[in-house]
Scaffold this motif. Structure first.
Motif, PDB file in Angstrom:
ATOM      1  N   ASP A  29      41.051  34.437 -18.677  1.00 31.67           N
ATOM      2  CA  ASP A  29      39.964  33.378 -18.570  1.00 31.67           C
ATOM      3  C   ASP A  29      38.901  33.376 -17.654  1.00 31.67           C
ATOM      4  N   GLN A  70      35.973  24.373  -8.657  1.00 25.96           N
ATOM      5  CA  GLN A  70      37.071  24.164  -7.628  1.00 25.96           C
ATOM      6  C   GLN A  70      37.516  25.629  -6.904  1.00 25.96           C
ATOM      7  N   LYS A  95      45.678  24.492 -12.554  1.00 24.33           N
ATOM      8  CA  LYS A  95      45.397  23.075 -12.510  1.00 24.33           C
ATOM      9  C   LYS A  95      44.084  23.014 -12.048  1.00 24.33           C
ATOM     10  N   PHE A  96      43.255  23.818 -11.614  1.00 21.50           N
ATOM     11  CA  PHE A  96      41.917  23.654 -11.013  1.00 21.50           C
ATOM     12  C   PHE A  96      40.847  24.116 -12.005  1.00 21.50           C
ATOM     13  N   GLN A  97      39.645  23.586 -11.991  1.00 21.70           N
ATOM     14  CA  GLN A  97      38.548  23.834 -12.740  1.00 21.70           C
ATOM     15  C   GLN A  97      37.943  25.074 -12.048  1.00 21.70           C
ATOM     16  N   THR A  98      37.089  26.007 -12.846  1.00 15.69           N
ATOM     17  CA  THR A  98      36.394  27.292 -12.297  1.00 15.69           C
ATOM     18  C   THR A  98      35.599  26.648 -10.926  1.00 15.69           C
ATOM     19  N   PRO A 152      26.462  26.465 -13.940  1.00 15.19           N
ATOM     20  CA  PRO A 152      27.658  26.639 -14.175  1.00 15.19           C
ATOM     21  C   PRO A 152      27.623  27.110 -15.704  1.00 15.19           C
TER      22      PRO A 152
END
Length: 401
Positions: free
Chosen positions: A274, A149, A144-147, A311
């Motif tokens: 990932d 985060q 559920k989280f972006q990298t 990023p």
């Protein structure tokens, strides 16, 4: 006699940050360490609301603590209680954690509000962390989280450990289960008891010096009980792996002896699905055999800060699934050969979905290789991380059909 609950106890540290950690076990009288490093709180200012867990010594509860000066306002707290009838040694062991915690004041280290020692039950009062332990939190929120985060969480853990390292404190049991998460997703180092119970007995490896959580422990600490900040850095690498795999168990169902032998031969955990190449490289740096070759916690903080500022560096991922040949021991080769749906799911650690596949009548490698995320959702497999893992492994099947 010291008066309980001094004014301003919630935010005022007992001393500045220039001081080094003092081991409470060096005190002839353990109660002296408790008096020196932990504030006494009057039990009348505490309300226990619910039991939220159990520990080695007693219950862990959520509650409220009235705060000075007028004691009208109160705050959420976590309360550890000592079982009634515990021995004096158990009492001292229980309060040792407070004697340790009370020496720390950092936004990424759990904050000790105080202790109750002058009435029963004896209690340790800390700040309340709404989301509980990091490993459980990640499993519940798989995918559920972006990298960025996840990097913010990892940066917080590294920052807390850098502070502890600067104070010459060695944690010895850094693991996602011993990191707590609050409602703002801030991670804080916790669990400072030196006589901790290792939750999963199979994670413990008994040596003459006591039990060691093998999957998180550096080779020199297992072999020679050489615990240093560098061995904590090794453990941090495993925490990094746990975070990027959303709480997967390190080394899966391997035995402790297999873990020890494999690491000795140079095996390292493969990159989680990932996982950005830069983060996997940081894990490998933390797992250098020579402890002097591992990064420091302060340099880990800098590395994560740089990644957060750039990023684009996170776009390159290490596409090595768990069965990547460069990371697999001889006995694991052929991991992705298809014999049956059940065996294939077991091999990729997804056997919990055997019934889903049966009901969908998926029995051949060719059928599985053509799966899509929509198919999996329709089958009731909705966790994004699990979908990605199954689809990734299904694509591998496509190459060997």
């Amino acid at each position: 006699m010291e008066t309980p609950l001094v004014l301003g106890f919630v935010t005022t540290p007992l001393f500045g940050n220039s001081r080094s950690y003092v081991d409470p076990h060096t005190y002839e009288d353990p109660n002296q360490a408790i008096r020196e490093f932990a504030r006494e709180i009057d039990a009348n200012y505490i309300t226990i609301e619910a039991i939220i867990g159990g520990g080695e010594f007693g219950d862990v509860c959520r509650g409220r603590l009235k705060i000075p000066p007028n004691f009208v306002q109160d705050i959420d707290v976590a309360i550890k209680t000592l079982k009634p009838g515990s021995s004096e040694k158990a009492r001292c062991d229980f309060l040792t954690e407070a004697s340790i915690m009370g020496q720390f004041d950092h936004p990424n280290v759990i904050y000790l509000q105080g202790v109750v020692t002058r009435s029963n039950p004896v209690m340790i009062i800390t700040e309340y962390m709404e989301n509980g332990s990091l490993d459980t939190f990640l499993r519940v929120n798989d995918g559920k989280f972006q990298t960025l985060q996840l990097i913010a969480m990892l940066r917080g853990i590294a920052s807390g450990m850098s502070y502890l390292s600067d104070m010459n404190y060695v944690h010895r049991d850094l693991a996602a289960r011993n990191v707590l998460v609050n409602s703002q997703l801030i991670c804080k180092i916790a669990d400072f008891g030196l006589s901790r119970e290792i939750e999963n007995a199979s994670d413990a490896y008994t040596t003459r010096g006591g039990k060691i959580p093998v999957r998180w422990t550096a080779p020199e600490a297992i072999a020679f009980r050489k615990f240093t900040s560098a061995s904590d850095v090794w453990s941090y690498g495993v925490v990094l792996w746990e975070v990027m795999s959303y709480g997967e168990r390190p080394y899966w169902n391997w035995s402790n002896q297999d873990v020890i032998k494999s690491i000795e031969k140079g095996y390292r955990l493969p990159a989680p699905m990932d996982c950005p190449e830069a983060l996997y490289q940081l894990m490998l740096d933390c797992w250098q055999k020579q402890r002097t070759h591992r990064p420091t916690f302060s340099s880990i903080v800098s590395t994560l800060d740089n990644l957060a500022r750039q990023p684009q560096a996170l776009l390159t991922t290490r596409n090595s699934p768990e069965n990547d040949g460069s990371h697999i021991l001889e006995g694991q080769r052929g991991h992705n050969i298809f014999i049956s749906t059940d065996l294939w799911l077991e091999n990729i650690k997804m056997s919990r979905y055997s019934q889903h596949f049966k009901e969908a009548n998926l029995v051949t490698a060719q059928q599985i290789s053509r799966l899509t995320a929509q198919h999996l959702s329709d089958m009731g497999i909705t966790l994004v991380g699990h979908q990605k893992k199954i689809l990734h492994q299904a694509r591998q099947l496509d190459t060997i059909i």
